[in-house]
Design a protein around this motif. Structure first.
Motif, PDB file in Angstrom:
ATOM      1  N   ALA A 125      91.790  43.736  11.683  1.00 17.03           N
ATOM      2  CA  ALA A 125      90.743  42.808  11.232  1.00 17.03           C
ATOM      3  C   ALA A 125      89.375  43.275  11.723  1.00 17.03           C
ATOM      4  O   ALA A 125      88.385  43.220  10.975  1.00 17.03           O
ATOM      5  CB  ALA A 125      91.041  41.397  11.730  1.00 17.03           C
ATOM      6  N   ASN A 126      89.313  43.729  12.958  1.00 15.35           N
ATOM      7  CA  ASN A 126      88.054  44.220  13.515  1.00 15.35           C
ATOM      8  C   ASN A 126      87.562  45.439  12.734  1.00 15.35           C
ATOM      9  O   ASN A 126      86.373  45.555  12.433  1.00 15.35           O
ATOM     10  CB  ASN A 126      88.219  44.551  15.000  1.00 15.35           C
ATOM     11  N   MET A 127      88.476  46.335  12.405  1.00 12.52           N
ATOM     12  CA  MET A 127      88.102  47.518  11.649  1.00 12.52           C
ATOM     13  C   MET A 127      87.564  47.125  10.272  1.00 12.52           C
ATOM     14  O   MET A 127      86.613  47.728   9.773  1.00 12.52           O
ATOM     15  CB  MET A 127      89.272  48.482  11.504  1.00 12.52           C
ATOM     16  N   ALA A 128      88.152  46.115   9.661  1.00 17.30           N
ATOM     17  CA  ALA A 128      87.673  45.658   8.353  1.00 17.30           C
ATOM     18  C   ALA A 128      86.232  45.142   8.463  1.00 17.30           C
ATOM     19  O   ALA A 128      85.397  45.434   7.588  1.00 17.30           O
ATOM     20  CB  ALA A 128      88.585  44.569   7.799  1.00 17.30           C
ATOM     21  N   LYS A 129      85.933  44.413   9.532  1.00 12.76           N
ATOM     22  CA  LYS A 129      84.567  43.915   9.732  1.00 12.76           C
ATOM     23  C   LYS A 129      83.599  45.085   9.940  1.00 12.76           C
ATOM     24  O   LYS A 129      82.511  45.103   9.358  1.00 12.76           O
ATOM     25  CB  LYS A 129      84.510  42.993  10.950  1.00 12.76           C
ATOM     26  N   GLN A 165      79.617  49.833   5.200  1.00 12.04           N
ATOM     27  CA  GLN A 165      79.382  49.866   3.751  1.00 12.04           C
ATOM     28  C   GLN A 165      78.018  49.266   3.402  1.00 12.04           C
ATOM     29  O   GLN A 165      77.317  49.789   2.528  1.00 12.04           O
ATOM     30  CB  GLN A 165      80.499  49.128   3.007  1.00 12.04           C
ATOM     31  N   GLN A 166      77.643  48.184   4.086  1.00  9.50           N
ATOM     32  CA  GLN A 166      76.337  47.569   3.830  1.00  9.50           C
ATOM     33  C   GLN A 166      75.215  48.521   4.217  1.00  9.50           C
ATOM     34  O   GLN A 166      74.238  48.679   3.477  1.00  9.50           O
ATOM     35  CB  GLN A 166      76.206  46.264   4.616  1.00  9.50           C
ATOM     36  N   ARG A 167      75.356  49.150   5.363  1.00 10.43           N
ATOM     37  CA  ARG A 167      74.312  50.078   5.815  1.00 10.43           C
ATOM     38  C   ARG A 167      74.244  51.308   4.920  1.00 10.43           C
ATOM     39  O   ARG A 167      73.155  51.813   4.633  1.00 10.43           O
ATOM     40  CB  ARG A 167      74.553  50.474   7.270  1.00 10.43           C
ATOM     41  N   TYR A 168      75.390  51.776   4.471  1.00 13.21           N
ATOM     42  CA  TYR A 168      75.419  52.931   3.575  1.00 13.21           C
ATOM     43  C   TYR A 168      74.748  52.573   2.247  1.00 13.21           C
ATOM     44  O   TYR A 168      73.952  53.341   1.713  1.00 13.21           O
ATOM     45  CB  TYR A 168      76.859  53.399   3.351  1.00 13.21           C
ATOM     46  N   ALA A 169      75.064  51.390   1.726  1.00 15.04           N
ATOM     47  CA  ALA A 169      74.479  50.950   0.456  1.00 15.04           C
ATOM     48  C   ALA A 169      72.961  50.797   0.592  1.00 15.04           C
ATOM     49  O   ALA A 169      72.209  51.181  -0.317  1.00 15.04           O
ATOM     50  CB  ALA A 169      75.112  49.629   0.011  1.00 15.04           C
ATOM     51  N   ARG A 170      72.505  50.272   1.704  1.00 14.06           N
ATOM     52  CA  ARG A 170      71.061  50.130   1.927  1.00 14.06           C
ATOM     53  C   ARG A 170      70.393  51.501   1.961  1.00 14.06           C
ATOM     54  O   ARG A 170      69.343  51.707   1.347  1.00 14.06           O
ATOM     55  CB  ARG A 170      70.790  49.385   3.229  1.00 14.06           C
ATOM     56  N   LEU A 171      71.005  52.422   2.688  1.00 16.08           N
ATOM     57  CA  LEU A 171      70.452  53.775   2.776  1.00 16.08           C
ATOM     58  C   LEU A 171      70.378  54.422   1.396  1.00 16.08           C
ATOM     59  O   LEU A 171      69.359  55.013   1.023  1.00 16.08           O
ATOM     60  CB  LEU A 171      71.292  54.632   3.727  1.00 16.08           C
ATOM     61  N   GLU A 172      71.440  54.310   0.621  1.00 19.31           N
ATOM     62  CA  GLU A 172      71.446  54.890  -0.717  1.00 19.31           C
ATOM     63  C   GLU A 172      70.399  54.229  -1.610  1.00 19.31           C
ATOM     64  O   GLU A 172      69.743  54.897  -2.409  1.00 19.31           O
ATOM     65  CB  GLU A 172      72.844  54.782  -1.348  1.00 19.31           C
ATOM     66  N   GLY A 173      70.231  52.923  -1.475  1.00 22.48           N
ATOM     67  CA  GLY A 173      69.207  52.222  -2.249  1.00 22.48           C
ATOM     68  C   GLY A 173      67.808  52.722  -1.895  1.00 22.48           C
ATOM     69  O   GLY A 173      66.969  52.936  -2.786  1.00 22.48           O
ATOM     70  N   LEU A 174      67.561  52.915  -0.605  1.00 25.05           N
ATOM     71  CA  LEU A 174      66.265  53.449  -0.182  1.00 25.05           C
ATOM     72  C   LEU A 174      66.056  54.867  -0.699  1.00 25.05           C
ATOM     73  O   LEU A 174      64.951  55.217  -1.139  1.00 25.05           O
ATOM     74  CB  LEU A 174      66.164  53.424   1.346  1.00 25.05           C
ATOM     75  N   ARG A 175      67.090  55.674  -0.658  1.00 29.41           N
ATOM     76  CA  ARG A 175      66.971  57.044  -1.160  1.00 29.41           C
ATOM     77  C   ARG A 175      66.658  57.053  -2.659  1.00 29.41           C
ATOM     78  O   ARG A 175      65.850  57.857  -3.126  1.00 29.41           O
ATOM     79  CB  ARG A 175      68.258  57.827  -0.886  1.00 29.41           C
TER      80      ARG A 175
END
Length: 150
Positions: A94-98, A104-114
């Motif tokens: 469960a911790n790993m899922a969190k 995933q959120q941070r990766y998506a934000r980074l990709e959006g900024l790029r």
């Protein structure tokens, strides 16, 4: 103008890259802890199987009441340990899922900024191309009117 917008985002991109990298490292750490908990659970379950096999071997030769009580008590302790280890595996999972969600959120934000920076750079390039084309057109027009016999 658009190029300066892209340049102004460079510190934001750097911060987002650091945050994504940290989240990825945390995810890797959590995956390692989960694997370790799963290995420990497997070890306990194998040990229980071996211990039960010992019961079969000893039981065929005959056992004392004391041996049987000790066997049962130890088997109960082993079952408790297995249950606790299963809970540990569930918690780590469960911790790993969190942690994966955070990554995933941070990766998506980074990709959006790029993508935003790329769009700003594309806009700057298009504006520069238009400006150059306009200058060339004006220059051509001036040369044409200067060389014109009329």
């Amino acid at each position: 103008m658009a190029q300066s917008r892209a340049a102004r985002l460079a510190p934001v991109i750097a911060m987002a890259e650091r945050a994504e990298r940290e989240a990825a490292m945390q995810l890797g750490h959590c995956q390692g802890l989960l694997r370790q908990a799963e290995v420990q659970l497997g070890d306990l379950e194998r040990y229980r199987g071996d211990y039960q096999q010992q019961w079969i071997s000893e039981g065929q030769r005959g056992v004392s009441g004391q041996w049987l009580m000790n066997y049962q008590r130890f088997l109960n302790q082993l079952e408790t340990a297995i249950g606790q280890q299963r809970n540990s595996v569930d918690w780590h999972s469960a911790n790993m899922a969190k942690v994966r969600d955070v990554w995933q959120q941070r990766y998506a934000r980074l990709e959006g900024l790029r993508k935003l920076v790329q769009r700003y750079q594309d806009e700057a390039r298009i504006a520069e191309d238009k400006r150059e084309q306009k200058l060339l057109d004006e220059l051509s027009q001036r040369l044409a009117t200067r060389d014109s016999p009329y």
